[in-house]
Design a protein around this motif. Structure first.
Motif, PDB file in Angstrom:
ATOM      1  N   ASP B   2       0.569  15.287   0.617  1.00  0.00           N
ATOM      2  CA  ASP B   2       0.697  14.099  -0.225  1.00  0.00           C
ATOM      3  C   ASP B   2       0.647  14.540  -1.693  1.00  0.00           C
ATOM      4  O   ASP B   2      -0.413  14.927  -2.209  1.00  0.00           O
ATOM      5  N   LEU B   3       1.810  14.524  -2.311  1.00  0.00           N
ATOM      6  CA  LEU B   3       1.924  15.023  -3.692  1.00  0.00           C
ATOM      7  C   LEU B   3       1.057  14.215  -4.666  1.00  0.00           C
ATOM      8  O   LEU B   3       0.413  14.755  -5.566  1.00  0.00           O
ATOM      9  N   SER B   4       1.036  12.932  -4.425  1.00  0.00           N
ATOM     10  CA  SER B   4       0.250  12.060  -5.301  1.00  0.00           C
ATOM     11  C   SER B   4      -1.237  12.411  -5.239  1.00  0.00           C
ATOM     12  O   SER B   4      -1.933  12.463  -6.254  1.00  0.00           O
ATOM     13  N   ARG B   5      -1.679  12.686  -4.012  1.00  0.00           N
ATOM     14  CA  ARG B   5      -3.091  13.041  -3.849  1.00  0.00           C
ATOM     15  C   ARG B   5      -3.420  14.399  -4.516  1.00  0.00           C
ATOM     16  O   ARG B   5      -4.468  14.569  -5.121  1.00  0.00           O
ATOM     17  N   ALA B   6      -2.454  15.292  -4.342  1.00  0.00           N
ATOM     18  CA  ALA B   6      -2.634  16.616  -4.959  1.00  0.00           C
ATOM     19  C   ALA B   6      -2.775  16.491  -6.479  1.00  0.00           C
ATOM     20  O   ALA B   6      -3.599  17.151  -7.130  1.00  0.00           O
ATOM     21  N   LYS B   7      -1.916  15.619  -7.039  1.00  0.00           N
ATOM     22  CA  LYS B   7      -1.997  15.395  -8.492  1.00  0.00           C
ATOM     23  C   LYS B   7      -3.363  14.856  -8.876  1.00  0.00           C
ATOM     24  O   LYS B   7      -3.964  15.281  -9.877  1.00  0.00           O
ATOM     25  N   THR B   8      -3.877  13.916  -8.111  1.00  0.00           N
ATOM     26  CA  THR B   8      -5.176  13.309  -8.396  1.00  0.00           C
ATOM     27  C   THR B   8      -6.280  14.374  -8.358  1.00  0.00           C
ATOM     28  O   THR B   8      -7.156  14.438  -9.246  1.00  0.00           O
ATOM     29  N   VAL B   9      -6.183  15.231  -7.331  1.00  0.00           N
ATOM     30  CA  VAL B   9      -7.190  16.304  -7.211  1.00  0.00           C
ATOM     31  C   VAL B   9      -7.119  17.233  -8.427  1.00  0.00           C
ATOM     32  O   VAL B   9      -8.132  17.616  -9.016  1.00  0.00           O
ATOM     33  N   LEU B  10      -5.887  17.596  -8.780  1.00  0.00           N
ATOM     34  CA  LEU B  10      -5.716  18.503  -9.937  1.00  0.00           C
ATOM     35  C   LEU B  10      -6.231  17.859 -11.222  1.00  0.00           C
ATOM     36  O   LEU B  10      -6.872  18.508 -12.067  1.00  0.00           O
ATOM     37  N   ILE B  11      -5.930  16.580 -11.400  1.00  0.00           N
ATOM     38  CA  ILE B  11      -6.413  15.862 -12.590  1.00  0.00           C
ATOM     39  C   ILE B  11      -7.936  15.909 -12.630  1.00  0.00           C
ATOM     40  O   ILE B  11      -8.550  16.209 -13.669  1.00  0.00           O
ATOM     41  N   ALA B  12      -8.553  15.634 -11.510  1.00  0.00           N
ATOM     42  CA  ALA B  12     -10.023  15.642 -11.442  1.00  0.00           C
ATOM     43  C   ALA B  12     -10.563  17.031 -11.758  1.00  0.00           C
ATOM     44  O   ALA B  12     -11.536  17.195 -12.528  1.00  0.00           O
ATOM     45  N   ALA B  13      -9.900  18.053 -11.165  1.00  0.00           N
ATOM     46  CA  ALA B  13     -10.363  19.437 -11.370  1.00  0.00           C
ATOM     47  C   ALA B  13     -10.269  19.835 -12.840  1.00  0.00           C
ATOM     48  O   ALA B  13     -11.208  20.400 -13.418  1.00  0.00           O
ATOM     49  N   PHE B  14      -9.124  19.522 -13.440  1.00  0.00           N
ATOM     50  CA  PHE B  14      -8.964  19.894 -14.867  1.00  0.00           C
ATOM     51  C   PHE B  14      -9.879  19.081 -15.772  1.00  0.00           C
ATOM     52  O   PHE B  14     -10.339  19.570 -16.802  1.00  0.00           O
ATOM     53  N   PHE B  15     -10.126  17.839 -15.363  1.00  0.00           N
ATOM     54  CA  PHE B  15     -11.037  17.018 -16.156  1.00  0.00           C
ATOM     55  C   PHE B  15     -12.438  17.645 -16.162  1.00  0.00           C
ATOM     56  O   PHE B  15     -13.075  17.767 -17.215  1.00  0.00           O
ATOM     57  N   ILE B  16     -12.873  18.072 -14.980  1.00  0.00           N
ATOM     58  CA  ILE B  16     -14.199  18.700 -14.874  1.00  0.00           C
ATOM     59  C   ILE B  16     -14.224  20.021 -15.666  1.00  0.00           C
ATOM     60  O   ILE B  16     -15.175  20.326 -16.386  1.00  0.00           O
ATOM     61  N   LEU B  17     -13.134  20.777 -15.501  1.00  0.00           N
ATOM     62  CA  LEU B  17     -13.050  22.048 -16.242  1.00  0.00           C
ATOM     63  C   LEU B  17     -13.150  21.819 -17.758  1.00  0.00           C
ATOM     64  O   LEU B  17     -13.872  22.533 -18.475  1.00  0.00           O
ATOM     65  N   ASN B  18     -12.442  20.821 -18.230  1.00  0.00           N
ATOM     66  CA  ASN B  18     -12.466  20.534 -19.666  1.00  0.00           C
ATOM     67  C   ASN B  18     -13.853  20.095 -20.130  1.00  0.00           C
ATOM     68  O   ASN B  18     -14.299  20.467 -21.221  1.00  0.00           O
ATOM     69  N   LEU B  19     -14.511  19.303 -19.296  1.00  0.00           N
ATOM     70  CA  LEU B  19     -15.874  18.898 -19.639  1.00  0.00           C
ATOM     71  C   LEU B  19     -16.788  20.120 -19.766  1.00  0.00           C
ATOM     72  O   LEU B  19     -17.595  20.239 -20.692  1.00  0.00           O
ATOM     73  N   PHE B  20     -16.613  21.037 -18.814  1.00  0.00           N
ATOM     74  CA  PHE B  20     -17.418  22.258 -18.821  1.00  0.00           C
ATOM     75  C   PHE B  20     -17.152  23.086 -20.092  1.00  0.00           C
ATOM     76  O   PHE B  20     -18.066  23.570 -20.757  1.00  0.00           O
ATOM     77  N   LEU B  21     -15.867  23.189 -20.405  1.00  0.00           N
ATOM     78  CA  LEU B  21     -15.508  23.963 -21.611  1.00  0.00           C
ATOM     79  C   LEU B  21     -16.068  23.310 -22.876  1.00  0.00           C
ATOM     80  O   LEU B  21     -16.577  23.996 -23.776  1.00  0.00           O
ATOM     81  N   LEU B  22     -15.972  21.999 -22.962  1.00  0.00           N
ATOM     82  CA  LEU B  22     -16.507  21.290 -24.123  1.00  0.00           C
ATOM     83  C   LEU B  22     -18.016  21.508 -24.251  1.00  0.00           C
ATOM     84  O   LEU B  22     -18.543  21.713 -25.351  1.00  0.00           O
TER      85      LEU B  22
END
Lengths: 533, 292
Positions: B2-22
């Motif tokens: 499910d491409l849409s789900r994959a996108k959601t997972v990636l968005i969540a992952a990058f969001f968490i990564l960005n929070l960590f970096l900040l």
């Protein structure tokens, strides 16, 4: 639509994560984009040519067969021309010349045959490396003599040792060119003071004191001339400072005098009459004896070094102003980043800039003082010539090379070389309480700099002649008789100068005789009233 | 997939990564360490240097990245009669033992080479130096140490020209206690202005006062050097007294300059480093040069 938004958001998050990683890795961008701080490396004036850096204190020209001496004084056009020409000539000729170290006798013999001689005296000494690259152990030169003898040209360089350079070619014409370049006709003639002489002072009752120079004869001359060459010691012509040969007839009284009489280097006793004594009737018959209504006194003067006094010197009082330098440019020159130099306005009107390591004080009157204690060293390794070059560069960087000032003194200390400059006007030094400029240079840089040059503004009166130096000599003796109990004096220096007297709006430069007896110290006499300044 | 789900997972992952970096960036800014990957090495070098200098750090270094401007000041020109009157009213009337009126005050002035003005009133002697520093001798005669704090508080509260002084620190020895106050201007410590109450067991004591009139900040603001840089600069010039270990108990930003006999001057921001043994060092926060 939602899927598109997801893609956009994902791409945005990926880009943001890349940027944040970059920030984390390489750090945040600077809060301010400052320009790289650097010295404003702008010289106030171009660097001086080596010949202008340390010109001689005096240039003296003497031709054979004539007693005439020509003296070129610092700050005159003729001086600049002859020194520049001679400097270039020496630079060209020395590398190809043969150098030898002759004895004094040999030098004497050569000098006896010279057709002319150009003498350059240096104080402070001139580093030999400024003239040419001799190789190891360059000298510090006190004197350079240029002369021609027997078809050869010579340069005698005198430092710790005397080295005679000789070249045999048809270049004598070039030496003549040096002379013509100096426009000798315009240069003033001068008198070289004898190593010892006697001041004969006649006090007639009418009050017009007359001072004359009396030349002692050597023993041989005295024997030869006895009875036939009695010079009149009382010519009564009123010509001040007339140099009279012999004082043999003043001698009889001197022989009777109880005071010791100094002998000149040939062993001859100068004629000295120690006290004013009434002259007997018999003596009246002798023309050399002054009339009874006068009394004469004699003072033996020993001259410590070669002193040249210009003839027919005229001068007027000058009005001077202090040199004004642009403060903003100076701050930029001294501080890496002028914004880092904080400003302190002192109560006396001076403005002080400091960054905590060094300080620059700009006085209200125009003087500049800079200190950088962090650059002081306990043992300097910088050579004299390098220190001199660095000092010249600093001078150009921090205010500019002064147009009418010359290096007057150097002091070698453990902490470096301390250089002193003095301003000149119309060929005479402007003598102030402290030198016009002082700089300490060492291998760390410049820990101290003070600059306070006077600039000629205008004449304050008409040009009037200096009285003869004999008057000045006697005036000093007369003012301090108690310091000369044996009627003997040692003259260390004698020169015409401008004595600077500061006033509210600037300064007045009064022409004066600077008389320096070992017994009195340096005394300045007003060139007209002869009153001490 | 499910491409849409994959996108959601990636968005969540990058969001968490960005929070960590900040978060990491925020932490590093707080520590004022310019380079993350050299941090440990940098800190260990600093610690080693501190140890070598027989120093320890007992305070946290403040945040860096601040901007400041020169502070323009002029010396305070005290009216000696007014100063004397203020001190007289508060010190001589302590505990209501005696009531004094301003008319009872007699001020005798002496000038010594124009450098020191001596002013005597009652049993007090006040010395005013040319640079503007003032010393009041025998200020606490008969005052016990217990009552010192109250008297000082009263002085600060009631004397108009002392009201911009705030408590700084206290130094205590066996027979002597010194209360240090510093001047304050718009929230910035002005270390150049000081007020010291020195009390001895006799009981007696003196007051030292040097006050500046701040005229305002200069226009141009500049970034100050980070505390770690200031600490390095300090360690480059510091020599431990008698090789006895001590600690840095305070590290703060303020304004300091020497006392000048001048009309007005600019004061640079400084990092003040105070040691447990009472030594104080000022590092220019623009240039990194030591100011004292």
């Amino acid at each position: 639509m939602i899927e598109r938004l997801k893609i956009v958001l994902l791409v945005g998050l990926i880009l943001l994560s890349l940027y944040l990683t970059y920030i984390l890795w390489f750090g945040s961008p600077y809060l301010e984009e400052g320009v790289l701080p650097r010295y404003k490396f702008a010289f106030f004036t171009p660097l001086p040519t080596p010949d202008a850096l340390l010109p001689p204190t005096a240039v003296v020209l003497q031709r054979q067969g004539t007693e005439e001496i020509i003296l070129f004084r610092r700050g005159t056009r003729e001086f600049d021309r002859i020194w520049q020409a001679a400097y270039e000539f020496l630079q060209r000729k020395l590398p190809g010349a043969l150098g030898e170290r002759p004895g004094e006798k040999e030098i004497e013999e050569i000098l006896q045959e010279v057709s002319f001689e150009l003498l350059f005296r240096f104080n402070p000494p001139l580093p030999e490396s400024f003239l040419w690259n001799r190789g190891a152990f360059p000298e510090e030169l006190h004197t350079i003599r240029l002369f021609s003898s027997g078809g050869k040209n010579y340069a005698l360089l005198e430092g710790k040792e005397k080295v005679l350079y000789c070249w045999i070619d048809q270049e004598e014409i070039e030496l003549e060119e040096i002379l013509s370049a100096a426009a000798i006709n315009d240069a003033p003639t001068a008198e070289k003071l004898l190593q010892s002489f006697v001041l004969q002072v006649m006090h007639p009752l009418d009050g017009n004191r007359e001072v004359a120079i009396v030349v002692p004869l050597s023993k041989n001359e005295k024997d030869e001339d006895e009875g036939e060459n009695r010079a009149d010691t009382n010519s009564g012509d009123g010509v001040h400072g007339e140099v009279k040969e012999d004082a043999s007839e003043a001698g009889p009284k001197a022989e009777d005098a109880s005071d010791p009489v100094p002998e000149d280097k040939d062993g001859a006793a100068p004629a000295i009459k120690s006290e004013a004594e009434p002259v007997s009737a018999d003596e009246k018959e002798d023309e050399s004896i002054p009339p009874a209504n006068e009394f004469i006194e004699y003072w033996a003067i020993t001259v410590h070094s070669n002193i040249y006094i210009p003839n027919l010197l005229e001068a007027s009082e000058l009005y001077l102003t202090q040199e004004e330098l642009p403060g903003k440019e100076l701050v930029s020159a001294f501080f890496l980043d002028p914004a880092m130099a904080r400003r302190i306005e002192e109560r006396d009107g001076a403005i002080y800039f400091t960054d905590g390591k060094k300080g620059l004080r700009l006085y209200a009157g125009g003087a500049v003082e800079y200190t950088a204690p962090g650059l002081e060293v306990s043992s300097n390794r910088l050579s004299y010539s390098s220190a001199l070059l660095e000092a010249a560069e600093n001078q150009c960087l921090y205010g500019g090379w002064p147009a009418s000032a010359f290096l007057e003194k150097r002091e070698k200390t453990a902490g470096g070389y301390r250089f002193f400059w003095r301003s000149y006007a119309r060929g005479l030094p402007l003598v102030t309480e402290v030198s016009s400029c002082e700089m300490l240079v060492n291998d760390e840089g410049m820990p101290y700099y003070r600059r306070n040059f006077y600039v000629f503004s205008r004449d304050m009166g008409e040009q009037l002649p200096f009285p003869h130096y004999s008057d000045a000599l006697f005036q000093v003796i007369n003012l301090h008789r108690e310091l000369f109990p044996n009627q003997e004096a040692t003259l260390l220096a004698l020169e015409p100068v401008y004595r600077v007297i500061p006033d509210v709006t600037g300064a007045r430069a009064v022409p004066a005789w600077a008389v320096h007896f070992a017994e009195t110290g340096r005394i300045f006499l007003h060139w007209q009233t002869m009153e001490p300044l | 997939m499910d491409l849409s789900r994959a996108k959601t997972v990636l968005i969540a992952a990058f969001f968490i990564l960005n929070l960590f970096l900040l978060y990491q960036i925020w932490v590093e800014d707080g520590r004022d360490n310019p380079v993350l990957f050299g941090q440990k090495e940098e800190v260990s070098r600093l610690e080693a240097a501190l140890q070598q200098a027989n120093l320890s750090l007992e305070t946290t270094l403040p945040r860096g990245g601040m901007r400041a401007a020169y502070l323009v000041v002029m010396p305070w020109q005290p009216d000696l009669e007014e100063v004397a009157l203020n001190f007289w009213q508060l010190l001589a009337n302590k505990d209501g033992e005696e009531t004094l009126l301003p008319d009872d005050l007699q001020v005798i002035r002496e000038n010594n080479d124009h450098n020191i003005t001596i002013c005597r009133f009652g049993s007090y002697e006040m010395l005013l130096l040319k640079e503007g520093s003032l010393l009041l001798r025998h200020a606490f005669r008969g005052l016990t140490r217990e009552k010192l704090g109250i008297t000082v508080d009263e002085l600060i509260k009631r004397v108009p020209f002392l009201q911009d002084f705030v408590y700084d620190y206290k130094a205590e020895e066996e027979e002597k206690v010194v209360l240090y106050y510093r001047q304050d201007y718009e929230g910035f410590p002005l270390y150049a202005g000081y007020l010291q109450f020195s009390h001895q067991e006799e009981p007696d004591g003196d007051i030292y006062l040097y006050r500046l009139e701040p005229l305002g900040f200069a226009e141009q603001q500049r970034e100050v050097i980070p505390p770690s840089t200031a600490l390095w600069r300090f360690l480059e010039t510091y020599t431990a007294r008698d090789e006895v270990p001590t600690a840095i108990v305070e590290f703060s930003l303020g304004y300091y300059s020497e006392e000048y006999d001048a009309q007005r001057w600019e004061i640079a921001p400084v990092w003040r480093i105070r040691l447990r043994n009472g030594e104080i060092y000022y590092i220019n926060a623009f240039t990194g040069y030591r100011e004292n």
